[in-house]
Scaffold this active site. Structure first.
Site, PDB file in Angstrom:
ATOM      1  N   LYS A   1       0.862  -1.040  -0.073  1.00  0.00           N
ATOM      2  CA  LYS A   1       0.047   0.037   0.103  1.00  0.00           C
ATOM      3  C   LYS A   1       0.969   1.186   0.158  1.00  0.00           C
ATOM      4  CE  LYS A   1      -3.765   1.849   3.263  1.00  0.00           C
ATOM      5  NZ  LYS A   1      -4.554   1.613   4.160  1.00  0.00           N
TER       6      LYS A   1
ATOM      7  N   SER B   1      -9.204   1.989   3.610  1.00  0.00           N
ATOM      8  CA  SER B   1      -8.279   2.937   2.626  1.00  0.00           C
ATOM      9  C   SER B   1      -7.492   1.870   2.040  1.00  0.00           C
ATOM     10  CB  SER B   1      -7.378   3.969   3.647  1.00  0.00           C
ATOM     11  OG  SER B   1      -6.443   3.218   4.503  1.00  0.00           O
TER      12      SER B   1
ATOM     13  N   SER C   1      -9.489  -0.058   7.957  1.00  0.00           N
ATOM     14  CA  SER C   1      -8.940   0.126   6.448  1.00  0.00           C
ATOM     15  C   SER C   1      -8.457  -1.156   5.672  1.00  0.00           C
ATOM     16  CB  SER C   1      -7.799   1.328   6.361  1.00  0.00           C
ATOM     17  OG  SER C   1      -8.363   2.331   6.912  1.00  0.00           O
TER      18      SER C   1
END
Length: 465
Positions: free
Chosen positions: A78, A153, A177
């Site tokens: 990420k 996220s 997330s």
């Protein structure tokens, strides 16, 4: 309904999960290079429709020892985590990131599992929203239906895994997330106990650390194997080891049930139906299921919202020092600026808010005196269309929608407890619906053992079918 997009085909990856790929590589039936090539070709086919990648490496980074449990399995990190030679942009246009000089502390642990890194995935600005959408770029699309959100996220990671580009990808969870995109995209998403894995620098700088590192996968055994592999690199001596969980346990559990959102918002009937079905399944398996009272009251949601806004406020004030001199708070997206402005009216309340949040861990632990696990929805409604939570919508509207949507997940972040999202149902439109299992601190093993049982009893839907 919008199109379903996936990359599954008859190539080196096939329909294998990560454990299956690693076994083929270990036996010499495939090479890490062949698998990486297939994954990159899959990404090239579907990413133009999904918009889930920030960095696509020309030369994949092969790491770890050949004996590592996930050696040769392709993956992504990420884009809020430092990888040597790559910029870390945090999903924001407020500054221009330079290539990282070295791997971040967690990156070393992640890559020690033997996985092959292909690049970086998208996230909303600084992970503050629950959808991976932007004001200056196209959104990340849900591969189950491209007109819908992939969550956030870790939305880019979820899209790549759900679409079959890779079987496993990095995510982190500061308010849901990992679990939110897992629920939106039909994946397994385990937020571990605080401190289970090595923290990143952002987590260490928080007044109250909300963030845990982890992965998104399509199978329980991939998640379980990742946890065992990461533990070989480093294990927190303050927590009981997870070890390699390879299947269900035979014991019957006492399971608490949380149903109604703590905010008082209505629970979507489609989510309620999956929740009821999950409870009935647990009872049919012999587990003792009982209604549980929340260990916190409605004020928790208000305090969490204030702390969430505080993080945006601090970001705007310190970005030049903590990120780069090119940081310009005026270029933050409207949602981030709205969050920061909201905290501006709460500054005097912040010491009391921090005090109350810091004490919740004890109340949470006490709620597990009579149960081993808790079951609840992950989200209070089905996955929204793109645009519903977009950062360019009026802040007050988006903020209220988020409070009512993301109502179950933050408790585990504040308390530091482990919680797991499993894809146990679907909406009328065919979008995944996730259910959440939560456990006492340090008890990921019980979560994984029950997850194996639920996966066998309710096989997870496959996007390619």
């Amino acid at each position: 309904m919008a199109a379903r997009v996936h990359a599954f085909t008859d190539d080196a990856l096939g329909e294998h999960d990560g454990v299956g790929i690693a076994a083929l590589v270990r036996r010499g039936e495939l090479s890490a290079a062949e698998v990486a090539k297939a994954a990159r070709e899959r990404a090239a086919r579907v990413n133009p429709e999904l918009n889930a990648l920030v960095v696509d490496l020309d030369t994949p980074l092969v790491s770890g020892e050949r004996e590592a449990l996930l050696y040769g399995v392709p993956t992504y990190v990420k884009d809020n985590t430092d990888v040597s030679g790559m910029p870390t942009q945090h999903g924001s246009a407020a500054w221009r990131a330079r290539p990282a000089k070295a791997h971040g502390p967690f990156t070393k642990q992640f890559l020690s599992t033997g996985m092959t890194l292909l690049g970086k995935t998208t996230l909303p600005e600084f992970g503050l929203n629950a959808t991976t959408e932007f004001v200056d770029a196209a959104p990340t699309h849900n591969p189950w239906a491209t007109g819908y959100s992939s969550g956030a996220s870790s939305g880019g990671a979820a899209a790549m895994v759900a679409a079959g580009v890779v079987p496993i990808a990095h995510g982190n969870d500061g308010g849901g997330s990992i679990r939110i995109p897992a629920a939106c995209c039909g994946l397994v998403g385990l937020k571990p106990t605080r401190g289970r894995h090595i923290d990143g620098p952002q987590a260490r700088s928080m007044p109250i650390n909300l963030v845990s590192e982890g992965v998104l996968t399509r199978t329980v055994r991939d998640t379980a194997t990742y946890f065992a592999a990461a533990e070989r690199f480093w294990r927190n001596p303050a927590l009981p080891p997870v070890g390699l969980v390879e299947g269900p346990a035979q014991r019957r559990l006492r399971i608490g049930v949380l149903t109604e959102p703590i905010t008082g918002a209505p629970l979507d009937p489609q989510v309620r139906a999956v929740h009821d079905d999950t409870i009935a399944l647990l009872e049919s398996l012999g587990h003792e299921v009982r209604t549980l009272a929340y260990p916190v009251d409605r004020g928790f949601a208000d305090d969490f919202a204030t702390y969430w806004a505080m993080l945006a406020f601090l970001l705007g004030r310190t970005g030049k020092l903590t990120l780069d001199r090119s940081f310009d708070a005026a270029r933050l997206d409207p949602f981030t600026r709205g969050l920061a402005a909201r905290f501006g009216g709460s500054v005097l309340r912040s010491p009391a808010v921090l005090y109350r949040l810091s004490r919740i861990r004890q109340a949470y632990a006490a709620s597990f005196r009579d149960v081993e696990l808790v079951v609840s929805p992950v989200l209070a409604s089905v996955t929204p269309h793109l645009g519903y939570l977009s950062p360019d919508q009026p802040f007050d509207e988006v903020f209220e929608r988020l409070l009512n949507y993301v109502t179950y997940t933050p408790l585990a972040n504040v308390t530091g407890a482990p919680a797991l999202s499993l894809p146990l149902g679907a909406s009328a439109d065919g979008l995944p619906i996730g259910m959440m299992l939560s456990a006492a601190h340090g008890d990921e093993r019980t979560l994984l053992e029950l997850a194996y049982t639920l996966e066998a009893e309710r096989p997870f839907r496959r996007i390619q079918d």
